[in-house]
Design a protein around this motif. Sequence first.
Motif: not given
Length: 521
Positions: A20-33
């Motif tokens: 998970l070194v290159d995993f960025e939680e900014e990706q989750q910002q694009l996933q709407l609830r």
Amino acid sequence: TLFLEFWKRRQARLKYEWDLVDFEEEQQQLQLRPEYEAKCTKKRKNPITQEMEPYLPLTSQAVRFCVSGTTVLFWISLIIASMIAVIVYRLAVYAAFASFMENAQTPTPIRRLLTPQLATSVTASCLNFVIIMILNFLYERIATWITDMEIPRTHLEYENRLTMKMFLFQFVNYYSSCFYVAFFKGKFAGYPGSYTYLFGTWRNEECDPAGCLIELTTQLTIIMAGKQIWGNVQEAVVPWIWNWWGRRRARSSPENLYSRWEQDYDLQTFGALGLFYEYLEMVIQFGFITLFVASFPLAPLLALMNNILEIRVDAWKLTTQFKRPVAAKAHSIGIWQEILNGMAILSVVTNAFIVAFTSDMIPRLVYYYAYYTDSNSPMSGYINSSLSVFQTSDFSDANKPEHSTEDFLTCRYRDYRYPPDHEKKYTHTMQFWHILAAKMAFIIIMEHVVFIVKFFIAWMIPDVPAEVKAKIKREKYLTQKILHEYELNKLKQKLCEGRTYANMEKEVIASEGRVELAEVM
């Protein structure tokens, strides 16, 4: 600080091991609830994805935040009101305990151990713990409801908002009574003849003759131990009861009609917020063993024993009472890291104030170095110097004792005030101001020294271990090397293809030239 820094190193190792070194939680910002998409009817273009997506108007957000903030403030006010109610209980019950123990035929050893102060403190702490648990149970539902009402855009926003609401409430709920005993109790009681009263009826409570430190220890022991015991029972017993209730139909059904996968399906669901409550429990425990550790040094040992037990309880619970949780990627523990850092910084301040204002360390040191009367035994006379003299004839009719005081001309009380025959009658002595100045100087010096050591340790210990850094760099190097070799081979292949094509062109031109020459000849 060491705990937090070593956790960062452990976190870095886990991040590397789970890739998970290159995993960025900014990706989750694009996933709407899904709830956000369902409740928001208006749409606009997302500047990142360049696609139309639902959004919540600013006015609607402002209204929802106002309602949410007001609700949180109301519940925090309710906690403060319940704490005041417990204080009133202390004031009202202390006299009852005193008269009961005086009139009851209690053996002398028990009477020496179970004083009215101790009885009041223990019962008030137990009552406070019950109120804390009730308010906590109710607020969990309220916090989830107001977070849902805010309609957060992503799952990350939802968790962060719920985390801040729950932590803020539980911080006030669990620690308010401890802060009161540590920093406020007995500080505004007044003195004989001029006591201060709560609501004009109940006299403000004073500390035990031995000080408020023992009462703070009692309060911490009951709340912390009670919370840990109740938490383990709730985590282990409640899911077991629900599963037992759901398995009743299996008694009348043979194995082939109630298969194993159906039994597993009927287990409790861990849920998206299952880890949230585990984090919250650990953070509240971290507060107990850091914020007030100067008054209760045994707290970390109790926490360690509880955690050893809870690891096994959680293992049993997750493997037998719950369905298998759905795994989700995460870069770190998120906002909990900032909360733990904030509590570590606050703990320096609270422990400095506990040592200075709640314990007797500073008054003893001031007497030892500045006010001793016997050089051979500097501490002899300390108790006498810490007690002031009051003339019983100066009692007003409003606060005069019920029993006659004619047999006693003077009484002693814990404070640093001038005697009745002094021109500055009942005002604070110079020793009081010397002690206050020493307390403030101790707080400032201790805070600065501890903060310097704390931040130096945090700076000195790297967040990522050297071997992990080396492995990450090695992987990046190998990746670049593979890419470089791939590009190099591709280029060589193109060059080879180009040379072959050029040779073929030359052969075609030569053959065409020979044909033309033959035709001419």
